[in-house]
Design a protein around this motif. Structure first.
Motif: not given
Length: 135
Positions: A48-72
């Motif tokens: 599937g997909l894995e997300g990596y995020l820099n510590d200073q940003y909100d973790p929901y950003v990567i969750i949203i991008y994982l959800a949007m790119s999950s169809i790919y």
């Protein structure tokens, strides 16, 4: 571009990178802010997909991008090129046209009736050959 307005920042993925990810040329998407600062990354892995995020940003950003790119999660390449088929499925009827016209000529009917029947049959064949095309 895959844009996201979340919190105080605008996040995006560049269009060439997104197209390469969708088609399978590339296995990662880098997420940037509007100031071209890398926020995180979405990677395609075996299951599937894995997300990596820099510590200073909100973790929901990567969750949203994982959800949007999950169809790919699996690459989608273009379908193989197929030339459009414009031939009619009634094309074999054209081979019977001469035989039918000879048969009509041999019928014991007046000349003007033969001519009208010829024109009607040819119009009927052209209707099937030209206007009833399959695509």
């Amino acid at each position: 571009r895959l844009n996201l307005n979340y919190g105080m920042f605008n996040y995006f993925v560049s269009r060439p990178q997104l197209v390469a990810f969708i088609r399978g040329y590339q296995d990662s998407l880098k997420i940037f802010t509007s100031g071209n600062i890398e926020v995180g990354e979405v990677k395609r892995v075996q299951n599937g997909l894995e997300g990596y995020l820099n510590d200073q940003y909100d973790p929901y950003v990567i969750i949203i991008y994982l959800a949007m790119s999950s169809i790919y999660a699996t690459p989608n390449s273009y379908a193989p090129y197929r030339p459009s088929i414009r031939a009619s499925r009634y094309r074999p009827l054209i081979y019977f046209l001469p035989f039918i016209l000879i048969f009509v000529f041999l019928l014991p009917i007046p000349y003007y009736a033969d001519l009208i029947l010829y024109v009607a049959l040819i119009a009927l064949f052209y209707y099937f050959l030209i206007f009833k095309k399959i695509s």
